[in-house]
Design a protein around this motif. Structure first.
Motif, short mmCIF file in Angstrom:
data_model
loop_
_atom_site.label_atom_id
_atom_site.label_comp_id
_atom_site.label_asym_id
_atom_site.label_seq_id
_atom_site.Cartn_x
_atom_site.Cartn_y
_atom_site.Cartn_z
N ILE B 319 0.84 -1.20 0.00
CA ILE B 319 0.00 0.00 0.00
C ILE B 319 0.87 1.25 0.00
CG2 ILE B 319 -1.64 1.35 1.37
CD1 ILE B 319 -2.60 -1.42 2.47
N GLN B 354 -2.76 3.41 9.68
CA GLN B 354 -3.83 2.70 8.97
C GLN B 354 -3.29 1.54 8.14
OE1 GLN B 354 -6.86 3.38 9.54
NE2 GLN B 354 -6.94 5.49 10.26
N GLY B 355 -1.98 1.42 8.01
CA GLY B 355 -1.45 0.25 7.31
C GLY B 355 -0.65 0.51 6.05
N SER B 527 -12.96 -0.10 -4.48
CA SER B 527 -12.48 -1.26 -3.74
C SER B 527 -12.62 -2.54 -4.56
CB SER B 527 -13.19 -1.38 -2.40
OG SER B 527 -14.57 -1.49 -2.59
N PRO B 545 -5.26 4.83 2.63
CA PRO B 545 -5.39 3.74 3.62
C PRO B 545 -6.41 4.05 4.71
CG PRO B 545 -3.26 4.84 3.83
CD PRO B 545 -3.96 5.48 2.69
N MET B 551 -9.27 -0.89 2.48
CA MET B 551 -8.51 -1.76 3.38
C MET B 551 -9.16 -3.13 3.51
SD MET B 551 -5.90 0.00 3.83
CE MET B 551 -4.96 -1.01 4.99
N TYR B 554 -8.07 -5.00 0.60
CA TYR B 554 -6.66 -5.37 0.77
C TYR B 554 -6.53 -6.60 1.66
CZ TYR B 554 -1.90 -5.29 2.48
OH TYR B 554 -0.63 -5.66 2.83
N TYR B 555 -7.14 -6.55 2.85
CA TYR B 555 -6.98 -7.67 3.78
C TYR B 555 -7.67 -8.93 3.26
CZ TYR B 555 -4.85 -4.61 7.22
OH TYR B 555 -4.00 -3.75 7.87
N GLN B 573 -7.27 -7.52 12.30
CA GLN B 573 -7.90 -6.28 11.86
C GLN B 573 -9.40 -6.25 12.15
OE1 GLN B 573 -5.71 -4.18 10.77
NE2 GLN B 573 -7.20 -2.53 10.53
#
Lengths: 216, 797
Positions: B319, B354-355, B527, B545, B551, B554-555, B573
């Protein structure tokens, strides 16, 4: 309450007052953050001590003048030069926290100071044990800037220990240590054991200090 | 030339110098380099001993010879370096035969100072310090430069740049890793490798700190990442204090045996450091002479780095946080114009929390000096985050200065397929290192087809090759086109992604959110497209992020594709997440805002204010809640019933409430202009700024407009700002007796140039007497006292 937390509270200026729960929670949190950020390093070297007057002595090529230190070192034949640091990670953590939460930053600052002292005490105990085998006993550690022991002596201490190379401890042109959470000190060693505290508060002349440890 | 032999045959360095000089009588605290002049024979003799023991490369006695460490009145730095090189060359010349060449390496150690922002040494001053020594060394005839025992990547970068820019000598570099494989300032092995390869040194490796046995795992890590020959120079074990002497316990035979393992593992140049003697080198060269180093293998790893960590692209998707960018963001533009560094830095910290793995940095605005702003933002960001940065600019001047002062190997955004762009950007990557984003557009525009975009990508890669820039340092952006205007946009982008990643074998990047421009509910499109892009080979997405939807994609993607072992990250998370949980106050539901601030409850203050503004006018809330609460806490602090942490927690809570009220205040209420300005600064030479920051938080609470000039601030700058901003009060902080001098100087200059301006001072070493002596108007023994003084002063005006 453990000793570290007590020390942090003292540095925060609480004296004998009770500490509120949110501050206590932040203290405990801070020690966790610091543990992850700190890279503790230390170094020491032992030199012969040549005292040429009450307030004057020679270590290697360095000549040092200080009445307070002279008193501290009376009767010592050896001197330990000592340097320790918590590393740059702690400085970065405090800088970063100052941006988002000043209360936490102040608490981190106090906790880091307590952590550093604890680490120095631990190092000093280890050095003490080693020297005891040779029949030598340590005096309280004494840092440049205490009493009339000129802060400028820090330069020669750091050079003799090669602090920059071994533990990453350096200083600015104004004699500030970088990383900031660092200590340099000398520790006298003599053949006679004297009643002695490891820490410096009791030997300090500034009796009205807010942060003075209560020894009575 | 040594470079012809490097990596092809095993080369031998010499061993320790310091230990031998001590044995000859060098006193503790004496500078070893002065012996080049006072004990020339001893120095030459040590070189000879090492040559006799089998060293191919001998190091000059110049480890600490630099203007920052060396202040000897009796001889100049130039003399020291010249004589040092002469001694080595004399020894080498005498031993040289047709079969045997001995090389003289100019030894360069660290300056002994820490660079800004953690220390006080400026990057360019470090550069100049190294340059001076290197120029002397090259003039005196050294064959190569060996930079060693470095423990900070920033200082290392200054030294390597100096060597590359001021000499044409080969550059060998070794750093000092601890047992965890970290430098003292935090860098891991790949971060150091990335930096040094980017700067194009000739060989790299490890020295000092550890014995040969402890170096094996570090060597192993270096070999995993580097495409250069590796140097290994251990100490003779770990130092021990015996009877007051520093001793090393690994004897020559054992040292040699472990060094044989070191060569078997893959080292190409070996030698010794502290505690090693000619005997160690002799045993080592006798045992290892004749061994051939393993061939150097080119590693295909795309790495960027910062001072403290490295990020490799290619495994899963990374990211890149997009928020440090003024485009379309009014508040960010305002922050840039007002030089509100805190706001910009908080954007960085938030994204990290936030990652984000890498932070994009774009500070381009028409009215500002982009190069200067870029340097400042990059430096400041690197003092609060260890994430690698992505320098994002179309201004090649800004790009160059940023790459120069960046502490690490940066990501660069971007180059395109246009010849002009490649001609401007590639030389910078060649010189400073970096991973550069190649946009698939050229003089003809953006190709409509996936094949067309892949063709531009191929041209970019080929052109980069001409500069010696490897494909692994190019990351291709096939460009996401808005689907509301280009119906096939997403499909073409996804196809191009796959072609580039699989066909050309390069990593990829995309600015993902472009795709939904002009559509409602953009996060839904973004997304979903993000997931599709990752599935088609997106190595890194430039995203926000802080967007929950992004997110989640992403995860979820990493969990689904088995890129998140045991779904650990996904679980940590989202486990326990209670959808749409309303905020629940930890105290009684009907807690007043005043009480929340007094108790220092930031979250509560935020939420209570949010509901309160629906019923009450902002100014009434300030008068009824905020001011009484702050007064209550401030008085408590004075009486000694409230302590500094609580005072500051209340201040932070009040700040959270103010932030909401500010949004509700009419934009043209003129409140902003009415604020009284105060300059705060920690004086020159002083780098401890926590006290100043405490005062700042409190003054802002009492609605003063604080102009924070930071730490280590020159008197001239404070005067200039005071004049420019017509400031009536300046607050100065100093921690130590050694810096109170700068405080006094600042006051003198302010008196002379801005006589109307008042000065308040504070800091650990100050007291009333001291403050009077240096001519301050007011001494604040704690932070609240400064607030009261400021209030009083402005009330009287």
């Amino acid at each position: 309450m453990d000793m570290l937390t007590k020390e942090a509270i003292r540095y925060l200026g609480y004296g004998k007052h009770a500490v509120d729960d949110s501050t206590l929670a932040l203290i405990s949190d801070s020690f966790g953050n610091l543990e992850a950020a700190a890279g503790r390093k230390s170094i020491y070297r032992i030199f012969d001590l040549e005292q040429i007057a009450d307030d004057k002595f020679i270590i290697g090529k360095a000549e040092i003048q200080s009445r307070n230190l002279g008193r501290n070192l009376r009767g010592c034949s050896k001197i330990v030069l000592f340097g320790a640091t918590l590393g740059t990670g702690v400085d970065r953590l405090i800088t970063r926290t100052s941006l988002t939460d000043m209360a936490k930053a102040v608490i981190l600052q106090a906790c880091a100071a307590a952590m550093l002292e604890e680490y120095c005490d631990e190092c000093q105990r280890n050095i003490g044990r080693e020297l005891e085998a040779e029949g030598l006993y340590l005096r309280p550690r004494f840092s440049p800037g205490y009493g009339d022991f000129d802060i400028r002596h820090q330069a020669v201490l750091m050079q003799m220990l090669d602090c920059a190379k071994h533990i990453g401890l350096t200083m600015t042109d104004s004699y500030m240590m970088t990383p900031t959470k660092s200590v340099t000190a000398v520790i006298g060693a003599s053949a006679t054991m004297e009643k002695c505290h490891i820490k410096g508060c009791e030997s300090c002349g500034k009796k009205d200090c807010t942060y003075r440890r209560d020894t009575l | 030339m040594i470079l012809d032999r490097l990596g092809k045959e095993l080369l031998f360095f010499d061993g320790g110098m310091g230990t031998l000089l001590q044995a000859e009588g060098l006193k503790p605290g004496e500078l070893p380099e002065t012996w080049n002049i006072t004990h020339a024979d001893i120095i030459t003799d040590i070189h000879k001993k090492y040559i006799e023991s089998g060293s191919d490369i001998i190091l000059t006695n110049t480890f600490g010879a630099n203007a920052l460490k060396f202040h000897d009145e009796s001889c100049s730095l130039k003399e020291i370096v010249y004589t040092a090189v002469e001694h080595a060359k004399r020894a080498a010349g005498e031993a040289q035969t047709a079969e045997r060449t001995i090389y003289t390496a100019l030894d360069i150690g660290p300056t002994g100072k820490l660079l800004k922002p953690m220390g006080d040494l400026d990057f360019e001053d470090a550069y100049k310090t190294f340059s001076e020594v290197m120029i002397y060394g090259a003039q005196a005839g050294a064959d190569l430069i060996h930079i060693e025992t470095m423990s900070d990547t920033y200082e290392l970068k200054a030294a390597v740049l100096a060597a590359k820019e001021t000499t044409s000598l080969p550059v060998f570099v070794t750093t000092i890793f601890d047992e965890r494989g970290k430098l003292l300032t935090g860098a891991d092995v790949p971060a150091v490798v990335a930096l040094l390869e980017g700067l194009r040194v000739d060989a790299l490796g490890i020295n000092c700190g550890l014995g040969p046995r402890q170096m094996l795992p570090i060597l192993n890590q270096i070999l995993q990442y580097t495409s250069l020959p590796v140097i290994v120079k251990p100490n003779a074990g770990l130092p021990k204090q015996i009877q007051g002497e520093t001793c090393y316990d690994v004897l020559p035979q054992e040292f040699a045996a472990t060094m044989q393992e070191v060569v078997n593992q893959g080292a190409a140049v070996i030698g010794g450091c502290c505690g090693t003697t000619p005997e160690h080198i002799k045993a080592m060269s006798e045992l290892c002479r004749g061994m051939t180093p393993k061939p150097v293998v080119e590693k295909d790893i795309t790495m960027v780095s910062s001072y403290g960590q490295s990020i490799c692209l290619g495994q899963g998707s990374k990211i890149i946080g997009e928020r440090i960018n003024p485009t379309g963001k009014k508040r960010f533009k305002q922050a840039l114009k007002e030089h509100d560094m805190d706001y910009i830095l908080k954007e960085g910290i938030t994204q990290q929390d936030q990652g984000a793995h890498i932070l994009d940095v774009n500070v381009g605005l028409p009215d500002i000096d982009e190069a200067a702003m870029m340097v400042e933002v990059v430096e400041e960001l690197q003092s609060v985050t260890s994430l690698p940065l992505q320098i994002d600019t179309v201004d090649t001047k800004a790009m160059e200065v940023a790459l120069r002062i960046y502490n690490g190997k940066a990501m660069v955004n971007s180059v395109s397929g246009k010849q002009e762009s490649m001609d401007a950007v590639f030389p910078l990557i060649q010189k400073y290192g970096g991973v550069v984003i190649g946009l698939t557009l050229d003089e003809e525009g953006i190709p409509e087809t996936a094949d067309g975009r892949a063709a531009v990508a191929r041209r970019i890669i080929t052109e980069a090759g001409k500069y010696g820039i490897h494909k692994k340092d190019i990351v291709i952006d096939v460009l996401a086109m808005t689907i509301s205007s280009e119906p096939e946009g997403a499909k073409v982008t996804l196809e191009a992604l796959k072609k580039v990643r699989e066909g050309l074998g390069v990593n990829t990047v995309l600015g993902v959110s472009n795709i939904s421009f002009g559509l409602p509910s953009r996060p839904v499109i973004n997304s979903n497209f993000y997931t599709m892009a990752m599935l088609n080979g997106l190595s890194a997405g430039i995203i926000n992020p802080s967007s929950g939807d992004m997110m989640k994609s992403y995860y979820a993607y990493h969990a689904l594709m088995n890129l998140d072992s045991n779904c650990e990250k996904y679980i940590s998370q989202y486990a326990g997440e209670n959808p749409a949980a309303p905020f629940v106050s930890s105290g009684a539901a009907e807690m007043s805002l005043k009480a929340a601030i007094e108790k220092g409850l930031r979250e509560e203050a935020h939420h209570i204010t949010e509901s309160l503004v629906k019923e009450q006018a902002p100014l009434d809330i300030i008068n009824e809640h905020l001011i009484p609460a702050l007064d209550y806490v401030g008085k408590g602090f004075e009486k000694g019933t409230v302590f500094l942490p609580q005072l500051l927690m209340s201040a932070e809570a009040a700040k959270a409430a103010f932030a909401i009220l500010k949004e509700s205040l009419p934009a043209d209420s003129g409140e902003h202009e009415k604020k009284n300005k105060i300059i705060l600064a920690t004086v020159k030479g002083d780098i401890h700024d926590i006290g100043k920051n405490i005062v700042k938080v409190l003054l802002e609470n009492y609605s003063f407009d604080v102009i924070d000039l930071g730490k280590d601030v020159a008197p001239e700058l404070i005067v200039e700002k005071a004049k420019e901003e017509e400031v009536y009060l300046v607050g100065l902080s100093a921690l130590m007796t050694t810096t109170v001098v700068s405080m006094e100087e600042t006051i003198t200059q302010l008196r002379k140039n801005v006589p109307d301006c008042k000065v308040m001072v504070g800091g650990a070493v100050l007291n009333q007497e001291y403050a009077d002596m240096i001519g301050a108007d007011f001494y604040g023994k704690d932070a609240m006292q400064s607030v009261y003084y400021a209030q009083d002063l402005f009330r009287k005006r």
